[in-house]
Design a protein around this motif. Sequence first.
Motif, mmCIF file in Angstrom:
data_model
loop_
_atom_site.group_PDB
_atom_site.id
_atom_site.type_symbol
_atom_site.label_atom_id
_atom_site.label_comp_id
_atom_site.label_asym_id
_atom_site.label_seq_id
_atom_site.Cartn_x
_atom_site.Cartn_y
_atom_site.Cartn_z
ATOM 1 N N ARG A 152 0.830 -1.211 0.000
ATOM 2 C CA ARG A 152 0.000 0.000 0.000
ATOM 3 C C ARG A 152 0.862 1.258 0.000
ATOM 4 N NH1 ARG A 152 -5.392 -0.588 1.020
ATOM 5 N NH2 ARG A 152 -6.137 -2.644 1.686
ATOM 6 N N ALA A 153 1.950 1.236 0.765
ATOM 7 C CA ALA A 153 2.855 2.386 0.806
ATOM 8 C C ALA A 153 3.516 2.603 -0.552
ATOM 9 C CB ALA A 153 3.908 2.178 1.895
ATOM 10 N N LEU A 154 3.967 1.532 -1.169
ATOM 11 C CA LEU A 154 4.588 1.635 -2.488
ATOM 12 C C LEU A 154 3.591 2.138 -3.532
ATOM 13 C CD1 LEU A 154 6.703 -1.653 -2.495
ATOM 14 C CD2 LEU A 154 7.604 0.680 -2.538
ATOM 15 N N GLN A 155 2.340 1.748 -3.401
ATOM 16 C CA GLN A 155 1.335 2.193 -4.356
ATOM 17 C C GLN A 155 0.999 3.670 -4.183
ATOM 18 O OE1 GLN A 155 -1.900 -0.638 -4.096
ATOM 19 N NE2 GLN A 155 -0.835 -2.103 -5.405
ATOM 20 N N ILE A 156 1.107 4.201 -2.957
ATOM 21 C CA ILE A 156 0.934 5.640 -2.755
ATOM 22 C C ILE A 156 2.062 6.395 -3.436
ATOM 23 C CG2 ILE A 156 1.140 7.444 -0.973
ATOM 24 C CD1 ILE A 156 -0.627 5.616 0.762
ATOM 25 N N ASN A 157 3.271 5.864 -3.336
ATOM 26 C CA ASN A 157 4.396 6.481 -4.041
ATOM 27 C C ASN A 157 4.181 6.406 -5.554
ATOM 28 O OD1 ASN A 157 7.427 5.770 -5.288
ATOM 29 N ND2 ASN A 157 7.288 7.569 -3.979
ATOM 30 N N TRP A 158 3.669 5.290 -6.029
ATOM 31 C CA TRP A 158 3.420 5.078 -7.456
ATOM 32 C C TRP A 158 2.337 6.029 -7.980
ATOM 33 C CZ3 TRP A 158 5.482 1.815 -11.177
ATOM 34 C CH2 TRP A 158 4.733 1.620 -12.343
ATOM 35 N N ASN A 159 1.256 6.156 -7.216
ATOM 36 C CA ASN A 159 0.104 6.933 -7.672
ATOM 37 C C ASN A 159 0.193 8.420 -7.350
ATOM 38 O OD1 ASN A 159 -1.288 4.632 -8.679
ATOM 39 N ND2 ASN A 159 -1.965 4.131 -6.616
ATOM 40 N N ARG A 160 0.784 8.752 -6.217
ATOM 41 C CA ARG A 160 0.777 10.136 -5.746
ATOM 42 C C ARG A 160 2.177 10.743 -5.623
ATOM 43 N NH1 ARG A 160 -3.535 11.551 -2.437
ATOM 44 N NH2 ARG A 160 -2.401 13.518 -2.262
ATOM 45 N N LYS A 161 3.211 9.954 -5.848
ATOM 46 C CA LYS A 161 4.596 10.412 -5.695
ATOM 47 C C LYS A 161 4.884 10.881 -4.270
ATOM 48 C CE LYS A 161 5.017 9.557 -10.001
ATOM 49 N NZ LYS A 161 5.479 8.210 -10.379
ATOM 50 N N LEU A 162 4.194 10.279 -3.304
ATOM 51 C CA LEU A 162 4.427 10.574 -1.901
ATOM 52 C C LEU A 162 5.205 9.449 -1.249
ATOM 53 C CD1 LEU A 162 0.891 11.861 -0.817
ATOM 54 C CD2 LEU A 162 2.916 13.250 -1.318
ATOM 55 N N ALA A 163 6.105 9.806 -0.336
ATOM 56 C CA ALA A 163 6.763 8.823 0.515
ATOM 57 C C ALA A 163 5.869 8.588 1.739
ATOM 58 C CB ALA A 163 8.139 9.330 0.938
ATOM 59 N N THR A 164 6.242 7.633 2.581
ATOM 60 C CA THR A 164 5.470 7.381 3.801
ATOM 61 C C THR A 164 6.395 7.433 5.008
ATOM 62 O OG1 THR A 164 5.692 5.006 3.350
ATOM 63 C CG2 THR A 164 3.609 6.046 2.757
#
Length: 204
Positions: A152-164
């Motif tokens: 899920r964290a990697l997909q946020i980076n993929w979709n939103r270019k955000l780190a966690t």
Amino acid sequence: MSVYLGQKAPEFFVNTTKGPVSLEDYKGKWVILFSHPADFTPVCTTEFMEFARKYEEFKKLNVELVGLSVDSIYSHIEWMKDIKDKFGIEIPFPVIADINKDVARAYNMMDEKTGSTVRGVFIIDPNQIVRLMIYYPAETGRNIEEIIRTVRALQINWNRKLATPVNWKPGEDGIVLAPGTLEEAIAREKSGNKTWYLKFEQVN
């Protein structure tokens, strides 16, 4: 050939419990390729059952599970049958019979001293880039919830270019990448952000 974080995942064309499979078949999807030391072993059995229980959750995240060990296809089939017979759980994902150890060596999954595969996990993104590698000792079972959290964290980076941030959980804020120039850093501070290098943003 060896696998490296952030680089193209090594290609494979293999025999599995679901028939022939190649990495190319999964292009456009997230893939979790995971190795286990041996069929009919206690820790591995608990892991396979938990992966099966979470299978639909992985599918909703566009994730394909692919297991692997150097056991034969007949050993895999018998083990899958035994898990269903004894525990009532069907293993819905393919398991690679890597008897020639080609995939295991390409992904650094081999314990050459014992001749068995280690307990490894690789998350591969839709462009078939390796985004995560984890190796567990043989006596320590994986945390499947942590693997899902990481996807899920990697997909946020993929979709939103955000780190966690540390201990991030779904629903919490992500982190905007740090500025790359002095001007951007100054502008961020002037906008009211507490620091120029750490800025949170809502994910949802």
